[in-house]
Structure formats: C-alpha cells, structure tokens
Design an enzyme around this catalytic site. Structure first.
Site, PDB file in Angstrom:
ATOM      1  N   GLY A 168       4.281 -25.487  20.153  1.00 23.39           N
ATOM      2  CA  GLY A 168       4.621 -26.899  20.276  1.00 23.39           C
ATOM      3  C   GLY A 168       5.469 -27.168  21.506  1.00 23.39           C
TER       4      GLY A 168
ATOM      5  CD  GLU B 200      -9.233 -17.440  58.675  1.00 26.45           C
ATOM      6  OE1 GLU B 200     -10.041 -18.328  59.037  1.00 26.45           O
ATOM      7  OE2 GLU B 200      -9.145 -16.327  59.224  1.00 26.45           O
ATOM      8  N   PRO B 201      -7.606 -21.772  55.702  1.00 26.96           N
ATOM      9  CG  PRO B 201      -6.268 -23.241  56.944  1.00 26.96           C
ATOM     10  CD  PRO B 201      -6.754 -21.823  56.910  1.00 26.96           C
TER      11      PRO B 201
ATOM     12  CB  ILE C 266      -0.508 -15.291  53.149  1.00 30.31           C
ATOM     13  CG1 ILE C 266      -1.734 -15.781  53.943  1.00 30.31           C
ATOM     14  CG2 ILE C 266      -0.307 -13.792  53.299  1.00 30.31           C
ATOM     15  CD1 ILE C 266      -3.056 -15.279  53.438  1.00 30.31           C
TER      16      ILE C 266
ATOM     17  CG  LEU D 198      -9.414 -12.259  52.936  1.00 28.35           C
ATOM     18  CD1 LEU D 198     -10.094 -11.596  54.131  1.00 28.35           C
ATOM     19  CD2 LEU D 198      -9.928 -11.641  51.635  1.00 28.35           C
TER      20      LEU D 198
ATOM     21  CD  GLU E 186      -6.321  -9.247  44.143  1.00 29.11           C
ATOM     22  OE1 GLU E 186      -7.108  -8.339  43.805  1.00 29.11           O
ATOM     23  OE2 GLU E 186      -5.094  -9.156  44.035  1.00 29.11           O
TER      24      GLU E 186
ATOM     25  CB  SER F 103     -13.659 -17.395  37.140  1.00 27.30           C
ATOM     26  OG  SER F 103     -12.406 -16.963  36.650  1.00 27.30           O
ATOM     27  CD  GLU F 104     -15.462 -20.978  39.227  1.00 24.06           C
ATOM     28  OE1 GLU F 104     -15.167 -21.740  38.290  1.00 24.06           O
ATOM     29  OE2 GLU F 104     -14.601 -20.340  39.875  1.00 24.06           O
TER      30      GLU F 104
ATOM     31  NE  ARG G 125       8.527 -25.392  13.604  1.00 22.98           N
ATOM     32  CZ  ARG G 125       9.364 -26.425  13.592  1.00 22.98           C
ATOM     33  NH1 ARG G 125      10.625 -26.242  13.251  1.00 22.98           N
ATOM     34  NH2 ARG G 125       8.952 -27.614  13.942  1.00 22.98           N
TER      35      ARG G 125
END
Length: 383
Positions: free
Chosen positions: A338, A126-127, A156, A124, A362, A365-366, A264
C-alpha cells in the site's frame, strides 16, 4: 538459492555477510546520482572487484566467471542496490580493457579498478544510437599516428566522474558494425567534458562530449574495426548478470512483503490469510524461481564454453525474463504494502525506482526478443 554447490552456497553466505557489515554502512554517503568512491574502495579492499576478473583461489572455481558474477550481483543486490550497481559498473567499464587491451593498457588501468581506486565506465550509447549499436556516430578521425574523437555519448553510467572510459567510436564511415572501434580513454583527457543527468533510477549517470580527444594506438582495445565484437563479448558475459541483479531486487521485495503480510492485519486477520494475497505471493515466488533457473543456466553455459549462439540466446533469455519478472514482482509487492511503500526512504520505494532501468539498458527487452528469435531461426536453418 537454486542448484548451487556447497562451495557456491558458502561463497554467497560470505558475500552477504560482507555486504551487510562492510558495504551497507557506506551507502548513501555520496548522494543520489554521484559516484560513491569510499564504497568502491571498500569493494576493492575486500576483494569483491578482484572476483569480477577471476578472483583468487577462493570458491567458486576461478574459471566460473559468469556464475561468480551472477552470484555477486544477486547477493549484493539483496542487501543494497547502490553497492550492487557500483560493483557492476566497475566490471562493465573495465572488462573490455582486460579482454582486449594491450598488456600495457591492462597494467595501466586494471590494478586500480581491482583496488577500487580507479572508477571505470562503459561508453556505448549515443543520442541517436542506443540499442542499434551499429549506428554509432561518434567519430574517430585519423591524426598522424593517433585518432581524434568528436561527438557525444549519453546515459553513460559513472559519467562524468569516471577515471577511464571504454569508448566505442566510428573509424570507418558507412560501414555499420564493421566500422566501430573500441578505445580506453582517460577521464581527464583534454577535450573530454560532461555533466550529470537526473534520472528516475538513482545511480550515477551522465553525458559526455568529445571535442578532439586524442587517443593513441596504445589506447586501442582489440583491432581497428573490431569494436562491435568487443562490445558483444562484454554484453554476453554481463547480460545474465543483469538478470541476477534483478533476482536480488525481486528476492528482497518478496522477503519484505512476506514479513509485511504476516504481521499486517485487515478485517481481523493477517493479510496473508486472504486467498488473493496468498495466491499472488505464490505466483511471484514461482516467477522468481523460473527467472533464477534461466539466469544460472545462462551463466553455466558461458562458463562451460558453449557455442557462441547458445551463449547469446541464453543470455538474452535470462536478461529478458528476469528483468521483466522482477519488475512485476516489485510492482506487486508495492501493491501489497500500500501507500507506505511509496514513502521516500522505504526499501520498496528505492527498489521500485531501481528495477525499471534494467529492462532498458544493455539491450532493451524488445532487443532481447529479437536476439532470441534470430538465434532460433539460425539454429533451425543450420544443417
């Protein structure tokens, strides 16, 4: 796992065992950035790729497509992100063919995808057209009873090694989303070339160039000008499962960290005895649980046949929250480990690289926030 039936829990247990014993030993064999065909074949042999498309009489029920996909992705991601990515890319690349292809096109490609002998890809981006899919510029020019594809795709997954690509091309200039059409394009088509790209995330990804690639009417997926709908129906199914992928990574990171802080020692006591560490882990576990609830709710809404707007909104919420939460969880788990977590080959080092990309692909977030807001106002203004 939250709110699962006994049958779903049994399904998860079976998948986890299969992933650990049959898939994990095959990972890392192809090298980073390359398609691991033995791994894909093993997924086909053990029925995991069949489960992407409705499966067999095994539980969960065959009509729970989205929930099954989420359980598959979350469970396998907790064992191996390489295996999970290979599974997901097969589904994403081939689902439009199953959904919208002619019977002949489905028969040509889907049996091989299910067996693991055919590698699929979803082409889907493209540049100059990523999140704005309506701005696609790859041209499909009429040529007698067929079309010729001219242009480029980038970032892709599985390119340039895939055997079949679901390609979205512009058949009507200046028509926005209404001028995009989907095609199934063989990977060995004349005029199709490509190259691998080296990204932070180690899964196979590349660039494709189309120099007069011929596609016939039999390669059409859906209707001419209906490609945007094909893409959106696919993403409505797969977006919650991107959140499930994130859940699996976050759960793995949290488990590793719980083990680490329990053993730890610092200042004469386990790290877990420090209130700041314990409170951090409590916050991360809460974020993980909230993300899981959103992902499962979105999957169940899809499977229940909820209204399209509800499906779209819940899928966007699930992907947004789960991928953002997983990024935070993995980052904080690295912090609690760490420097050792940054050593090449450490499980968290791999997770740290893998967890970044789902916030972008896909729909970044925006974009998910814009989708959610659009659906909120649409619902508010509906009588």
């Amino acid at each position: 796992m939250t709110n699962l039936s006994a049958a779903e829990k049994a399904y998860v247990d079976r998948i986890r065992e299969l992933a650990a014993t049959e898939l994990l030993p095959l990972t890392g064999k192809a090298g980073e950035g390359k398609v691991n065909r033995p791994l894909v074949t093993a997924m086909g042999t053990h029925g995991l790729l069949r489960d992407l498309f409705g499966g067999s009489p095994q539980e969960p029920p065959s009509d729970a497509a989205a929930m099954r996909l989420c359980l598959l992705r979350e469970t396998i991601a907790g064992v191996s992100t390489e295996a999970e990515t290979a599974l997901a890319l097969q589904g994403l690349g081939s689902y439009p063919i199953l959904q919208s292809g002619s019977p002949e096109t489905v028969e040509r490609w889907i049996p091989g995808v299910v067996r693991g002998s055919t590698v699929a890809a979803f082409a889907l981006t493209e540049p100059a057209a990523g999140s704005d899919a309506a701005a696609l510029a790859l041209r499909a020019e009429p040529d007698g009873d067929c079309w010729r594809l001219h242009g480029e795709k980038i970032w892709i997954s599985n390119a340039p090694e895939a055997d079949v690509y679901t390609v979205f091309a512009r058949t009507t200039p200046d028509a926005g989303a209404r001028g995009v059409t989907a095609f199934a394009v063989p990977g060995d088509a004349e005029g199709l070339s490509g190259e691998h790209l080296d990204l932070l995330s180690p899964h196979p990804i590349g660039r494709l160039r189309f120099d007069g690639v011929r596609v016939g009417r039999g390669d059409l997926l859906g209707e001419t000008g209906g490609g945007f709908r094909v893409a959106m129906r696919t993403l409505d199914l797969f977006r919650p499962s991107v959140g499930a992928f994130a859940l699996g990574m976050a759960r793995r990171a949290l488990d590793l960290t719980l083990d680490h802080v329990s053993t730890r020692r610092a200042y004469g006591a386990p790290l877990a005895a420090q209130q700041s560490v314990a409170h951090t882990l409590a916050d991360l576990a809460t974020q993980l649980e909230a993300a899981r609830l959103l992902v499962y709710a979105a999957a169940r809404a899809y499977d229940a046949g909820a209204p399209r707007g509800e499906i779209t909104r819940s899928a966007a919420m699930a992907k947004l929250y789960a991928t953002e939460a997983a990024h935070t969880i993995v980052d904080q788990c690295v912090q609690l480990h760490g420097a050792r977590a940054l050593e090449r080959g450490h499980p968290l080092e791999r997770l740290y690289r893998d967890v970044r990309a789902p916030r972008i692909y896909e729909g970044a977030s925006e974009v998910q926030r814009s989708i959610i807001a659009r659906e909120l106002f649409k619902e508010r203004n509906t009588p």
